[in-house]
Scaffold this motif. Structure first.
Motif, PDB file in Angstrom:
ATOM      1  N   TYR A  15     -17.646  -4.124 -15.066  1.00 43.75           N
ATOM      2  CA  TYR A  15     -18.599  -5.111 -15.573  1.00 43.75           C
ATOM      3  C   TYR A  15     -19.139  -5.956 -14.436  1.00 43.75           C
ATOM      4  O   TYR A  15     -18.392  -6.461 -13.599  1.00 43.75           O
ATOM      5  CB  TYR A  15     -17.907  -6.013 -16.589  1.00 43.75           C
ATOM      6  CG  TYR A  15     -18.838  -6.822 -17.460  1.00 43.75           C
ATOM      7  CD1 TYR A  15     -19.248  -6.328 -18.691  1.00 43.75           C
ATOM      8  CD2 TYR A  15     -19.301  -8.071 -17.073  1.00 43.75           C
ATOM      9  CE1 TYR A  15     -20.087  -7.060 -19.518  1.00 43.75           C
ATOM     10  CE2 TYR A  15     -20.138  -8.814 -17.883  1.00 43.75           C
ATOM     11  CZ  TYR A  15     -20.532  -8.297 -19.109  1.00 43.75           C
ATOM     12  OH  TYR A  15     -21.370  -9.032 -19.920  1.00 43.75           O
ATOM     13  N   GLY A  16     -20.459  -6.112 -14.419  1.00 47.36           N
ATOM     14  CA  GLY A  16     -21.099  -6.926 -13.407  1.00 47.36           C
ATOM     15  C   GLY A  16     -22.377  -7.524 -13.942  1.00 47.36           C
ATOM     16  O   GLY A  16     -22.692  -7.406 -15.133  1.00 47.36           O
ATOM     17  N   PRO A  17     -23.174  -8.151 -13.072  1.00 43.34           N
ATOM     18  CA  PRO A  17     -24.402  -8.814 -13.526  1.00 43.34           C
ATOM     19  C   PRO A  17     -25.377  -7.888 -14.242  1.00 43.34           C
ATOM     20  O   PRO A  17     -26.079  -8.315 -15.160  1.00 43.34           O
ATOM     21  CB  PRO A  17     -25.002  -9.349 -12.224  1.00 43.34           C
ATOM     22  CG  PRO A  17     -23.840  -9.506 -11.306  1.00 43.34           C
ATOM     23  CD  PRO A  17     -22.902  -8.397 -11.642  1.00 43.34           C
ATOM     24  N   LEU A  18     -25.444  -6.605 -13.824  1.00 41.68           N
ATOM     25  CA  LEU A  18     -26.390  -5.698 -14.466  1.00 41.68           C
ATOM     26  C   LEU A  18     -26.000  -5.423 -15.914  1.00 41.68           C
ATOM     27  O   LEU A  18     -26.849  -5.386 -16.804  1.00 41.68           O
ATOM     28  CB  LEU A  18     -26.485  -4.393 -13.683  1.00 41.68           C
ATOM     29  CG  LEU A  18     -27.012  -4.503 -12.250  1.00 41.68           C
ATOM     30  CD1 LEU A  18     -27.119  -3.141 -11.612  1.00 41.68           C
ATOM     31  CD2 LEU A  18     -28.343  -5.214 -12.218  1.00 41.68           C
ATOM     32  N   THR A  19     -24.706  -5.220 -16.165  1.00 44.84           N
ATOM     33  CA  THR A  19     -24.258  -5.017 -17.541  1.00 44.84           C
ATOM     34  C   THR A  19     -24.448  -6.290 -18.353  1.00 44.84           C
ATOM     35  O   THR A  19     -24.866  -6.253 -19.515  1.00 44.84           O
ATOM     36  CB  THR A  19     -22.773  -4.590 -17.551  1.00 44.84           C
ATOM     37  OG1 THR A  19     -22.603  -3.428 -16.750  1.00 44.84           O
ATOM     38  CG2 THR A  19     -22.307  -4.280 -18.968  1.00 44.84           C
ATOM     39  N   PHE A  20     -24.138  -7.415 -17.743  1.00 40.87           N
ATOM     40  CA  PHE A  20     -24.301  -8.719 -18.402  1.00 40.87           C
ATOM     41  C   PHE A  20     -25.750  -8.902 -18.861  1.00 40.87           C
ATOM     42  O   PHE A  20     -26.028  -9.244 -20.014  1.00 40.87           O
ATOM     43  CB  PHE A  20     -23.889  -9.815 -17.421  1.00 40.87           C
ATOM     44  CG  PHE A  20     -23.937 -11.220 -17.966  1.00 40.87           C
ATOM     45  CD1 PHE A  20     -22.933 -11.707 -18.787  1.00 40.87           C
ATOM     46  CD2 PHE A  20     -24.988 -12.061 -17.636  1.00 40.87           C
ATOM     47  CE1 PHE A  20     -22.972 -13.001 -19.282  1.00 40.87           C
ATOM     48  CE2 PHE A  20     -25.034 -13.363 -18.109  1.00 40.87           C
ATOM     49  CZ  PHE A  20     -24.032 -13.835 -18.935  1.00 40.87           C
ATOM     50  N   ARG A  21     -26.690  -8.636 -17.960  1.00 44.56           N
ATOM     51  CA  ARG A  21     -28.097  -8.823 -18.308  1.00 44.56           C
ATOM     52  C   ARG A  21     -28.565  -7.800 -19.335  1.00 44.56           C
ATOM     53  O   ARG A  21     -29.373  -8.111 -20.219  1.00 44.56           O
ATOM     54  CB  ARG A  21     -28.960  -8.752 -17.046  1.00 44.56           C
ATOM     55  CG  ARG A  21     -28.797  -9.957 -16.122  1.00 44.56           C
ATOM     56  CD  ARG A  21     -29.913 -10.022 -15.095  1.00 44.56           C
ATOM     57  NE  ARG A  21     -29.829  -8.952 -14.122  1.00 44.56           N
ATOM     58  CZ  ARG A  21     -29.193  -9.056 -12.963  1.00 44.56           C
ATOM     59  NH1 ARG A  21     -28.568 -10.182 -12.649  1.00 44.56           N
ATOM     60  NH2 ARG A  21     -29.169  -8.061 -12.117  1.00 44.56           N
ATOM     61  N   ALA A  22     -28.078  -6.562 -19.212  1.00 41.32           N
ATOM     62  CA  ALA A  22     -28.493  -5.522 -20.150  1.00 41.32           C
ATOM     63  C   ALA A  22     -28.037  -5.847 -21.574  1.00 41.32           C
ATOM     64  O   ALA A  22     -28.784  -5.666 -22.540  1.00 41.32           O
ATOM     65  CB  ALA A  22     -27.933  -4.169 -19.712  1.00 41.32           C
ATOM     66  N   ILE A  23     -26.804  -6.323 -21.706  1.00 41.51           N
ATOM     67  CA  ILE A  23     -26.299  -6.675 -23.035  1.00 41.51           C
ATOM     68  C   ILE A  23     -27.082  -7.852 -23.611  1.00 41.51           C
ATOM     69  O   ILE A  23     -27.446  -7.864 -24.796  1.00 41.51           O
ATOM     70  CB  ILE A  23     -24.791  -6.981 -22.978  1.00 41.51           C
ATOM     71  CG1 ILE A  23     -24.006  -5.687 -22.738  1.00 41.51           C
ATOM     72  CG2 ILE A  23     -24.317  -7.677 -24.251  1.00 41.51           C
ATOM     73  CD1 ILE A  23     -22.531  -5.876 -22.546  1.00 41.51           C
ATOM     74  N   ASN A  24     -27.381  -8.835 -22.770  1.00 37.55           N
ATOM     75  CA  ASN A  24     -28.162  -9.970 -23.257  1.00 37.55           C
ATOM     76  C   ASN A  24     -29.585  -9.568 -23.623  1.00 37.55           C
ATOM     77  O   ASN A  24     -30.180 -10.118 -24.552  1.00 37.55           O
ATOM     78  CB  ASN A  24     -28.171 -11.089 -22.214  1.00 37.55           C
ATOM     79  CG  ASN A  24     -26.844 -11.821 -22.146  1.00 37.55           C
ATOM     80  OD1 ASN A  24     -26.049 -11.770 -23.084  1.00 37.55           O
ATOM     81  ND2 ASN A  24     -26.593 -12.492 -21.036  1.00 37.55           N
TER      82      ASN A  24
END
Length: 470
Positions: free
Chosen positions: A71-80
């Motif tokens: 988990y990193g910023p890219l997954t965080f942004r994609a989920i949001n």
């Protein structure tokens, strides 16, 4: 020792014509409490489910990165982005949102008809979006071709017997063509066993990969109209990531079948897979009969072999994450000298590891850079499963530490392992750990900078493969 020289340029995107986000995730530049909480929630899930979420985010058009399960910023942004204002942008999927994502992704995969196949004409394994490329035919050269109905997307798979060299084909593929002035190369990479070339024409994009092996050259190329980039780019990522030029086992289940929903429930379940019988790691000789490795590489092992010799656990050191193994039988081994300095920020390093080569474990050299994870030493390198315990050397060939993290997921972007950060027990931590067992490493003498090949030549006999029987 088989030497593979992986240039530091591997940190650049191999799919250079794709958006810059088509890279492995990097650690967040600064602590983010909300991201950290979302990461903890995500990492509590089974690994197969973590990867499935990221795969589904790709097919939903929200995530253009490697499927890692991390988990990193890219997954965080994609989920949001998926939540899109319909709830707190906390980077966490509720069961209902997860079910909706799975359904959307399943629809996208089914719409593309994406399926992993073993191509009888070329011998390679590759993922094909069969509904996007419904036209299939043999090529005059003995390969296979898949094409869209309108001819705007073409995928060619080729194979040739031993004879023509990878270097000569690469030279032809990257030559300037005066008859096609609009053609330009946007990325090129040549390594001993494969090359990648990407580029553009006035109206299109193309990607080509070719690999060499005992059976000759095998590869594929994809060309498509630029106006189709929004829909085809993610297919190129999926196709390139699925490519196996010389497959050694049965094809794995497709992503679409890796997860199913429980009848009457929105929670996904993971289908069982066959348990592995072996796990791999890397060991470093520290005395005539003792080898150091990562403790994570040998956890749960019923039996151990190092360099083909039986081994047994001597000691574990929780502070450093290292384990010491005693080797049985055979001649005495030679330990290496260790440097005393701490790793410098962004210092260039060389790692020696073992990887799969046509079903066999083969030695290879990897590029690395020293980084920090919080207050702890780490290395930024293209590691894959089975490379925990890889020793780290500075450019003078002196031992600088051992990788203690255990990469648990196989990630390849267009067949190339991306660079990520992994924890390292540096030279001081290594010396402290082995001192508890009454051992020590001699100080290495400083000298001039060495080539990667020269470093590997010096240290090769002291780096051994570790096989853990489960």
């Amino acid at each position: 020792m088989r030497l593979v020289l992986a240039a530091p340029a591997l940190a650049a995107p191999v799919l250079a014509f794709l958006p810059p986000t088509a890279l492995a995730q990097a650690p967040a530049p600064a602590p983010n409490p909300q991201l950290a909480a979302a990461q903890a929630s995500f990492e509590a899930l089974p690994e197969a489910e973590r990867k499935a979420i990221q795969t589904d985010l790709i097919w939903a058009g929200l995530f253009n990165a490697a499927v890692s399960g991390s988990y990193g910023p890219l997954t965080f942004r994609a989920i949001n982005a998926l939540k899109a204002g319909r709830g707190e942008p906390n980077g966490v999927l509720s069961p209902a949102e997860r079910a909706a994502l799975a359904q959307a992704a399943r629809g996208a995969r089914e719409a593309a008809g994406f399926r992993l196949i073993d191509d009888a004409r070329t011998g390679m394994r590759i993922g094909i979006p069969e509904k996007v490329l419904p036209k299939r035919e043999a090529t005059p050269t003995g390969g296979s071709r898949w094409q869209s109905a309108d001819g705007k997307i073409t995928l060619d798979a080729t194979a040739s017997p031993p004879g023509e060299t990878l270097d000569s084909v690469f030279e032809k593929a990257t030559l300037v063509n005066p008859n096609n002035p609009g053609r330009k190369i946007t990325y090129k990479l040549l390594r001993p066993d494969f090359f990648v070339v990407t580029g553009e024409t006035a109206t299109g994009k193309f990607y080509r990969r070719l690999a060499s092996g005992p059976q000759g050259l095998r590869g594929f190329s994809i060309g498509y109209d630029k106006v189709l980039s929004a829909s085809v780019d993610k297919l190129v990522i999926a196709i390139a990531g699925s490519f196996e030029p010389f497959p050694t086992g049965p094809a794995p289940a497709s992503p679409a079948s890796a997860i199913a929903s429980v009848a009457g429930s929105s929670s996904p379940i993971v289908r069982p897979v066959a348990a592995p019988t072996e796990r791999y790691g890397v060991g470093l000789v520290i005395s005539d009969k003792v080898v150091a490795t990562a403790a994570s590489a040998i956890d749960g092992c019923r039996s151990l072999r190092v360099g083909g010799r039986p081994a047994r656990l001597r000691a574990k050191d929780d502070a450093s994450g290292l384990a010491l193994l005693d080797l049985d039988g055979g001649p005495g081994l030679t330990a290496l000298g260790s440097r005393s300095e701490a790793l410098g920020e962004r210092e260039n390093l060389v790692l020696v590891a073992f990887g799969d080569d046509a079903g066999k474990r083969a030695a290879l050299a990897l590029p690395g850079q020293a980084v920090r994870i919080g207050a702890n030493a780490a290395v930024f390198a293209p590691l894959q499963p089975g490379q925990a315990g890889s020793p780290v050397f500075d450019r003078q060939g002196r031992l600088a530490g051992l990788v203690t993290a255990n990469p648990s997921d196989k990630i390849l972007i267009a067949g190339v392992a991306p660079q990520r950060a992994y924890a390292v027990a540096d030279a001081a931590a290594l010396q402290a750990a082995i001192a508890k067992a009454g051992l020590s490493l001699a100080a290495a003498v400083a000298g001039g900078e060495l080539s990667t090949g020269r470093i590997v030549e010096r240290v090769g006999k002291s780096v051994l493969p570790v096989i853990c029987g489960l």
